[in-house]
Design a protein around this motif. Structure first.
Motif, PDB file in Angstrom:
ATOM      1  N   VAL A 158       0.830  -1.215   0.000  1.00  0.00           N
ATOM      2  CA  VAL A 158       0.000   0.000   0.000  1.00  0.00           C
ATOM      3  C   VAL A 158       0.861   1.260   0.000  1.00  0.00           C
ATOM      4  N   ASN A 159       0.531   2.177  -0.893  1.00  0.00           N
ATOM      5  CA  ASN A 159       1.208   3.466  -0.896  1.00  0.00           C
ATOM      6  C   ASN A 159       0.446   4.445  -0.003  1.00  0.00           C
ATOM      7  N   ASN A 160      -0.842   4.615  -0.272  1.00  0.00           N
ATOM      8  CA  ASN A 160      -1.675   5.487   0.581  1.00  0.00           C
ATOM      9  C   ASN A 160      -3.149   5.145   0.400  1.00  0.00           C
ATOM     10  N   VAL A 161      -3.987   5.712   1.261  1.00  0.00           N
ATOM     11  CA  VAL A 161      -5.434   5.503   1.120  1.00  0.00           C
ATOM     12  C   VAL A 161      -6.139   6.858   1.029  1.00  0.00           C
ATOM     13  N   LYS A 162      -7.285   6.840   0.368  1.00  0.00           N
ATOM     14  CA  LYS A 162      -8.103   8.056   0.254  1.00  0.00           C
ATOM     15  C   LYS A 162      -9.542   7.681   0.562  1.00  0.00           C
ATOM     16  N   SER A 163     -10.310   8.654   1.064  1.00  0.00           N
ATOM     17  CA  SER A 163     -11.730   8.368   1.297  1.00  0.00           C
ATOM     18  C   SER A 163     -12.427   8.287  -0.061  1.00  0.00           C
ATOM     19  N   TYR A 164     -13.489   7.486  -0.110  1.00  0.00           N
ATOM     20  CA  TYR A 164     -14.182   7.241  -1.371  1.00  0.00           C
ATOM     21  C   TYR A 164     -15.681   7.198  -1.096  1.00  0.00           C
ATOM     22  N   PRO A 165     -16.534   7.667  -2.045  1.00  0.00           N
ATOM     23  CA  PRO A 165     -17.973   7.724  -1.769  1.00  0.00           C
ATOM     24  C   PRO A 165     -18.575   6.415  -1.248  1.00  0.00           C
ATOM     25  N   ASN A 166     -19.641   6.590  -0.501  1.00  0.00           N
ATOM     26  CA  ASN A 166     -20.391   5.485   0.102  1.00  0.00           C
ATOM     27  C   ASN A 166     -19.586   4.721   1.142  1.00  0.00           C
ATOM     28  N   HIS A 167     -18.919   5.492   1.995  1.00  0.00           N
ATOM     29  CA  HIS A 167     -18.237   4.980   3.187  1.00  0.00           C
ATOM     30  C   HIS A 167     -17.157   3.943   2.864  1.00  0.00           C
ATOM     31  N   ARG A 168     -16.498   4.113   1.730  1.00  0.00           N
ATOM     32  CA  ARG A 168     -15.426   3.182   1.385  1.00  0.00           C
ATOM     33  C   ARG A 168     -14.086   3.912   1.364  1.00  0.00           C
ATOM     34  N   LEU A 169     -13.016   3.147   1.170  1.00  0.00           N
ATOM     35  CA  LEU A 169     -11.692   3.747   1.037  1.00  0.00           C
ATOM     36  C   LEU A 169     -11.083   3.293  -0.274  1.00  0.00           C
ATOM     37  N   MET A 170     -10.309   4.172  -0.895  1.00  0.00           N
ATOM     38  CA  MET A 170      -9.589   3.752  -2.093  1.00  0.00           C
ATOM     39  C   MET A 170      -8.114   3.608  -1.729  1.00  0.00           C
ATOM     40  N   VAL A 171      -7.574   2.420  -2.005  1.00  0.00           N
ATOM     41  CA  VAL A 171      -6.169   2.150  -1.693  1.00  0.00           C
ATOM     42  C   VAL A 171      -5.353   2.314  -2.966  1.00  0.00           C
ATOM     43  N   GLU A 172      -4.296   3.108  -2.882  1.00  0.00           N
ATOM     44  CA  GLU A 172      -3.376   3.193  -4.014  1.00  0.00           C
ATOM     45  C   GLU A 172      -2.178   2.314  -3.694  1.00  0.00           C
ATOM     46  N   ASP A 182     -31.244   4.529   1.259  1.00  0.00           N
ATOM     47  CA  ASP A 182     -29.814   4.876   1.242  1.00  0.00           C
ATOM     48  C   ASP A 182     -28.972   3.627   0.973  1.00  0.00           C
ATOM     49  N   GLU A 183     -29.355   2.508   1.599  1.00  0.00           N
ATOM     50  CA  GLU A 183     -28.640   1.247   1.403  1.00  0.00           C
ATOM     51  C   GLU A 183     -28.724   0.818  -0.063  1.00  0.00           C
ATOM     52  N   LEU A 184     -29.921   0.974  -0.643  1.00  0.00           N
ATOM     53  CA  LEU A 184     -30.099   0.586  -2.055  1.00  0.00           C
ATOM     54  C   LEU A 184     -29.320   1.520  -2.984  1.00  0.00           C
ATOM     55  N   ILE A 185     -29.386   2.826  -2.709  1.00  0.00           N
ATOM     56  CA  ILE A 185     -28.652   3.809  -3.535  1.00  0.00           C
ATOM     57  C   ILE A 185     -27.141   3.557  -3.413  1.00  0.00           C
ATOM     58  N   GLY A 186     -26.713   3.143  -2.208  1.00  0.00           N
ATOM     59  CA  GLY A 186     -25.292   2.879  -1.960  1.00  0.00           C
ATOM     60  C   GLY A 186     -24.723   1.748  -2.800  1.00  0.00           C
ATOM     61  N   ARG A 187     -25.606   0.942  -3.389  1.00  0.00           N
ATOM     62  CA  ARG A 187     -25.113  -0.161  -4.233  1.00  0.00           C
ATOM     63  C   ARG A 187     -24.629   0.341  -5.585  1.00  0.00           C
ATOM     64  N   ILE A 188     -25.003   1.576  -5.905  1.00  0.00           N
ATOM     65  CA  ILE A 188     -24.503   2.179  -7.145  1.00  0.00           C
ATOM     66  C   ILE A 188     -23.071   2.638  -6.870  1.00  0.00           C
ATOM     67  N   ASN A 189     -22.177   2.359  -7.816  1.00  0.00           N
ATOM     68  CA  ASN A 189     -20.774   2.711  -7.596  1.00  0.00           C
ATOM     69  C   ASN A 189     -20.507   4.167  -7.991  1.00  0.00           C
ATOM     70  N   PHE A 190     -20.768   5.087  -7.074  1.00  0.00           N
ATOM     71  CA  PHE A 190     -20.519   6.503  -7.359  1.00  0.00           C
ATOM     72  C   PHE A 190     -19.022   6.790  -7.302  1.00  0.00           C
ATOM     73  N   LYS A 191     -18.577   7.626  -8.240  1.00  0.00           N
ATOM     74  CA  LYS A 191     -17.139   7.917  -8.303  1.00  0.00           C
ATOM     75  C   LYS A 191     -16.794   9.178  -7.500  1.00  0.00           C
ATOM     76  N   THR A 192     -17.795  10.035  -7.289  1.00  0.00           N
ATOM     77  CA  THR A 192     -17.519  11.264  -6.545  1.00  0.00           C
ATOM     78  C   THR A 192     -18.539  11.447  -5.423  1.00  0.00           C
ATOM     79  N   TYR A 193     -18.122  12.193  -4.399  1.00  0.00           N
ATOM     80  CA  TYR A 193     -19.023  12.482  -3.277  1.00  0.00           C
ATOM     81  C   TYR A 193     -20.194  13.339  -3.749  1.00  0.00           C
TER      82      TYR A 193
END
Lengths: 145, 140
Positions: free
Chosen positions: A108-122, B56-67
């Motif tokens: 792992v180089n670093n991590v970033k926050s990502y939409p829908n409560h996830r993290l993106m690992v570089e 929200d749980e259902l919408i969260g299944r869509i892979n959004f790329k930006t906040y």
């Protein structure tokens, strides 16, 4: 700490000997680090079997019920399931980051926050992986250890 | 301190507030058997929030790329639900002014919630990066 290196042709395999006055946390970590090199994963590619040292593994992934080991440059297939690999590698730097992926934190180089409560690992090789929200705490705990 | 307020106090106050209001409502309903307007409102809000969580749980299944993409999609999809509950249960009056005000409040609350999670997740990522740095220092 003194580092002694000896070239001895008669040895069958590399030997590492650690001499210490007292066992300290730093030495324990050093031992753990060296033991990482002891973990060898078996993978095959184009019908040839390869021995892959754990420190060369970036991540492990299951796609269509097949499990693949990803190193910096190569992809190998393995017969083992991701669950089996996870339990075998529990004491190493490998951690589950999603339903289908195991990550080696050394890659792992670093991590970033990502939409829908996830993290993106570089990764160090520039690849990106997503950490599901369910596994973020496990990742933190693994790095803390 | 700010982090502790955001991570510990706000969620605990929200949970306690919800549990207290709902338990008080249930007790009131069982013992008094009367239909208290405020208690009815509390149950309607609870139902609305549970439904939004499911969506929200259902919408969260869509892979959004930006906040921002996630925020706009969720805000737009939940807006009719919000308006339906507000009108159906008479949380607001049936006039243009009330609907506009309700919409403005809705978007501000939605933006606040999304910004809260954005901030918390960014802090979490920064914490993991710090842990990684420490880990590298210890192991290399």
């Amino acid at each position: 700490m003194r580092l002694l290196l000896q070239h001895r042709k008669e040895l069958q395999e590399t030997e590492i000997e650690i001499r210490y006055p007292n066992m300290t946390e730093r030495i324990t970590r050093l031992i753990q680090h060296i033991r990482q090199y002891d973990f060898i994963l078996e993978g095959f590619k184009e019908d040839k079997v390869y021995q892959i040292p754990l420190d060369q593994v970036c991540y492990i992934e299951t796609i269509d019920r097949k499990t693949f080991i990803y190193s910096d440059r190569n992809i190998y297939e393995t017969k083992k399931t991701i669950q089996v690999m996870e339990s075998e590698l529990m004491e190493t730097t490998i951690v589950r980051i999603s339903k289908s992926q195991l990550l080696n934190i050394t890659a792992v180089n670093n991590v970033k926050s990502y939409p829908n409560h996830r993290l993106m690992v570089e990764l160090n090789n520039g690849e990106h992986l997503l950490v599901s929200r369910k596994y973020i705490t496990d990742l933190k705990e693994k790095i803390r250890r | 301190m700010v982090h502790k307020v955001l991570k510990t106090y706000i969620p605990s106050i929200s949970m306690c507030f919800t549990v207290i209001i709902l338990l008080a409502g249930i007790i009131n309903l069982v013992t008094e058997g009367s239909k208290n307007l405020f208690i009815g409102f509390a149950f309607e809000v609870a139902g609305y929030l549970i439904l939004t969580c499911i969506l929200d749980e259902l919408i969260g299944r869509i892979n959004f790329k930006t906040y921002l993409g996630h925020f706009f999609a969720e805000a737009a999809l939940l807006y009719p639900v919000n308006l339906f509950f507000a009108v159906k249960f008479k949380w607001i009056g049936m006039n243009t002014g009330s609907i506009i005000l309700c919409s403005i409040v809705y978007f501000f609350v939605m933006a606040g919630i999304h910004f809260y999670f954005y901030y918390m997740e960014k802090s979490s990522a920064e914490e993991i990066n710090r842990l990684l740095e420490d880990w590298r220092d210890r192991n290399v």
